[in-house]
Design a protein around this motif. Sequence first.
Motif, PDB file in Angstrom:
ATOM      1  N   VAL A 424       0.835  -1.200   0.000  1.00 44.63           N
ATOM      2  CA  VAL A 424       0.000   0.000   0.000  1.00 44.63           C
ATOM      3  C   VAL A 424       0.872   1.253   0.000  1.00 44.63           C
ATOM      4  N   GLN A 425       1.904   1.253   0.821  1.00 43.58           N
ATOM      5  CA  GLN A 425       2.814   2.401   0.860  1.00 43.58           C
ATOM      6  C   GLN A 425       3.522   2.589  -0.478  1.00 43.58           C
ATOM      7  N   GLN A 426       3.956   1.494  -1.073  1.00 48.20           N
ATOM      8  CA  GLN A 426       4.643   1.568  -2.359  1.00 48.20           C
ATOM      9  C   GLN A 426       3.731   2.145  -3.434  1.00 48.20           C
ATOM     10  N   GLY A 427       2.503   1.642  -3.521  1.00 48.32           N
ATOM     11  CA  GLY A 427       1.571   2.123  -4.525  1.00 48.32           C
ATOM     12  C   GLY A 427       1.134   3.556  -4.287  1.00 48.32           C
ATOM     13  N   THR A 428       0.939   3.920  -3.027  1.00 50.54           N
ATOM     14  CA  THR A 428       0.528   5.285  -2.705  1.00 50.54           C
ATOM     15  C   THR A 428       1.630   6.282  -3.054  1.00 50.54           C
ATOM     16  N   ALA A 429       2.874   5.920  -2.747  1.00 50.80           N
ATOM     17  CA  ALA A 429       4.000   6.800  -3.085  1.00 50.80           C
ATOM     18  C   ALA A 429       4.121   6.976  -4.595  1.00 50.80           C
ATOM     19  N   LEU A 430       3.951   5.888  -5.333  1.00 51.79           N
ATOM     20  CA  LEU A 430       3.988   5.976  -6.784  1.00 51.79           C
ATOM     21  C   LEU A 430       2.866   6.866  -7.297  1.00 51.79           C
ATOM     22  N   GLY A 431       1.660   6.669  -6.767  1.00 53.45           N
ATOM     23  CA  GLY A 431       0.531   7.479  -7.195  1.00 53.45           C
ATOM     24  C   GLY A 431       0.758   8.962  -6.956  1.00 53.45           C
ATOM     25  N   ALA A 432       1.308   9.305  -5.793  1.00 49.50           N
ATOM     26  CA  ALA A 432       1.590  10.705  -5.487  1.00 49.50           C
ATOM     27  C   ALA A 432       2.625  11.276  -6.453  1.00 49.50           C
ATOM     28  N   TYR A 433       3.616  10.485  -6.792  1.00 49.41           N
ATOM     29  CA  TYR A 433       4.642  10.918  -7.745  1.00 49.41           C
ATOM     30  C   TYR A 433       4.041  11.166  -9.125  1.00 49.41           C
ATOM     31  N   ILE A 434       3.143  10.297  -9.534  1.00 53.48           N
ATOM     32  CA  ILE A 434       2.499  10.448 -10.836  1.00 53.48           C
ATOM     33  C   ILE A 434       1.756  11.782 -10.908  1.00 53.48           C
ATOM     34  N   LEU A 435       1.096  12.152  -9.822  1.00 50.74           N
ATOM     35  CA  LEU A 435       0.375  13.421  -9.814  1.00 50.74           C
ATOM     36  C   LEU A 435       1.319  14.612  -9.923  1.00 50.74           C
ATOM     37  N   GLN A 436       2.537  14.444  -9.432  1.00 47.89           N
ATOM     38  CA  GLN A 436       3.524  15.514  -9.553  1.00 47.89           C
ATOM     39  C   GLN A 436       4.041  15.651 -10.985  1.00 47.89           C
ATOM     40  N   GLN A 437       4.037  14.551 -11.713  1.00 48.86           N
ATOM     41  CA  GLN A 437       4.633  14.537 -13.042  1.00 48.86           C
ATOM     42  C   GLN A 437       3.647  14.797 -14.173  1.00 48.86           C
ATOM     43  N   ILE A 438       2.379  14.439 -13.977  1.00 47.83           N
ATOM     44  CA  ILE A 438       1.418  14.426 -15.065  1.00 47.83           C
ATOM     45  C   ILE A 438       0.310  15.446 -14.832  1.00 47.83           C
ATOM     46  N   LYS A 439       0.076  16.271 -15.820  1.00 43.82           N
ATOM     47  CA  LYS A 439      -1.018  17.243 -15.789  1.00 43.82           C
ATOM     48  C   LYS A 439      -2.212  16.641 -16.516  1.00 43.82           C
ATOM     49  N   VAL A 440      -3.347  16.571 -15.824  1.00 45.56           N
ATOM     50  CA  VAL A 440      -4.556  16.056 -16.443  1.00 45.56           C
ATOM     51  C   VAL A 440      -5.697  17.059 -16.380  1.00 45.56           C
ATOM     52  N   ASP A 441      -5.527  18.153 -15.654  1.00 42.83           N
ATOM     53  CA  ASP A 441      -6.626  19.089 -15.480  1.00 42.83           C
ATOM     54  C   ASP A 441      -6.901  19.860 -16.768  1.00 42.83           C
ATOM     55  N   THR A 442      -8.085  20.455 -16.816  1.00 38.18           N
ATOM     56  CA  THR A 442      -8.515  21.185 -18.011  1.00 38.18           C
ATOM     57  C   THR A 442      -8.782  22.646 -17.699  1.00 38.18           C
ATOM     58  N   GLY A 443      -8.201  23.160 -16.639  1.00 35.25           N
ATOM     59  CA  GLY A 443      -8.442  24.526 -16.235  1.00 35.25           C
ATOM     60  C   GLY A 443      -9.397  24.617 -15.064  1.00 35.25           C
ATOM     61  N   ALA A 444     -10.172  23.565 -14.827  1.00 36.07           N
ATOM     62  CA  ALA A 444     -11.076  23.531 -13.689  1.00 36.07           C
ATOM     63  C   ALA A 444     -10.286  23.169 -12.435  1.00 36.07           C
ATOM     64  N   PRO A 445     -10.794  23.514 -11.258  1.00 39.54           N
ATOM     65  CA  PRO A 445     -10.081  23.150 -10.027  1.00 39.54           C
ATOM     66  C   PRO A 445      -9.864  21.646  -9.937  1.00 39.54           C
ATOM     67  N   LEU A 446      -8.689  21.260  -9.532  1.00 36.73           N
ATOM     68  CA  LEU A 446      -8.380  19.842  -9.417  1.00 36.73           C
ATOM     69  C   LEU A 446      -9.010  19.263  -8.166  1.00 36.73           C
TER      70      LEU A 446
END
Length: 454
Positions: A424-446
């Motif tokens: 769980v810790q491994q996957g959560t850390a990876l997920g948090a990193y992905i959010l730092q690297q990848i932009k998916v928003d469209t201008g609306a609040p994330l």
Amino acid sequence: MNKRLVILLCCMAWLAACQRPASGPDPLKLQDPEVVHASVKRLTDVIVYDIFSPPVASRIYAYASLAMYEAARFAEPQYPSLTAQLHDFAPMPAPDPNKQYNFLLAGARAFQVVARKVTFSVDSLKLFEEQLYKHFRSAGIGEEVFNNSIAFGDTIGATILARSARDNYRESRGYPRYTVDRVKGSWQPTPPDYMDAIEPYWNSIRPMIMDSCNQFQPLPANHYDSNTSSRFYTEMMEVYNTGRQLSAEQRAIASFWDCNPYVMHHTGHAMFATKKITPGGHWMGIAAIASRQSKAGYVRTAQTYAFTAVTLLDAFIACWDEKYRSRVIRPQTVINDLIDPRWEPLLQTPPFPEYTSGHSVISSAAAVSLTHLYGDNFAFTDTTEVEYGAGKRSFTSFHQAAEEAAISRLYGGIHYRSAILNGVQQGTALGAYILQQIKVDTGAPLQKGDYSAK
């Protein structure tokens, strides 16, 4: 044919005959996100039929879903390219401003171009594709727009496939057969079929977001130790005792999250197998539920699948890297050796090392990505397993679903607690990193969520 697709096609054919305005095709029909859902569902059916392993299935979902999104997103230019933010993708082709397109059709075509190259049962996909084209033609799409859209989908699909040819998957098919380490306490194939290790070289697959396969290496696993006071022995006894006194609810949880693509059944001298969805396929199903429940349009829906899929692929790479580094022995092998030679886990033990828990890693990572898209308190009923006979379960959030998926492996008798918690810790850390690297928003609040390990 999938029941949902039958309903979709019948409804659209009726709309084409009865509701088409005199000025042209019904715009709602040509923007129906059910085309996206039906495409992914057909791919899932093929993955189940072809018995792709969980890691390989994650790769199939990633490339096909990216192709769909990268073509479809041009309908709403505020949606950012995902491949431009991932490793090793060439720039995606842009549509010709002097031509007209239907980008849903282009996305569906790109999806099929990729799906047919990375699976085996292409006849099923081709039949589905023909049905889709009939749907678009019956909606009144013009021949020029149709051909432009198909051609654009082809170019996107080809660009995606060019990256797939460079990710080391093909080369890894020729690597030497995995040699089982006979050192006491190291992973061994388990009964009833003692299957060979699955994807021992998966850490050689090029990640899409991570810098390397071991970027999120978890805490070291507990070393095998038959001393009754050791941490390893204590966790082994927890698996044994839990399996002997499972409640009906715990059994239901374990069964719901089993997600074993190929389970062998033995009755006397007779054997038969059942095929089921993979763990990644289950989370792609949850992505479908979230986008439908949110009434997402087809671009947002395609983005949801693509973002979830690339998260799953990198999570499998990170997890499998650790599995074949630590090569932790499964509970069934230890319990049969030290405690009870007749003991069997509730679930069939998967044919690869124990640490970390794949369900824990990939579910936690996917939960972070979906929470980012749809919010931290997104309540839903998970019906993904209904067609596989495991019913449905309701959750108050994606994180709650991921936590249940993780602990289900203890109830199933196939993982120690440390593999679950550290997974769980491994996957959560990876997920948090992905959010730092990848932009998916469209201008609306994330949407913001709690990405700490739970």
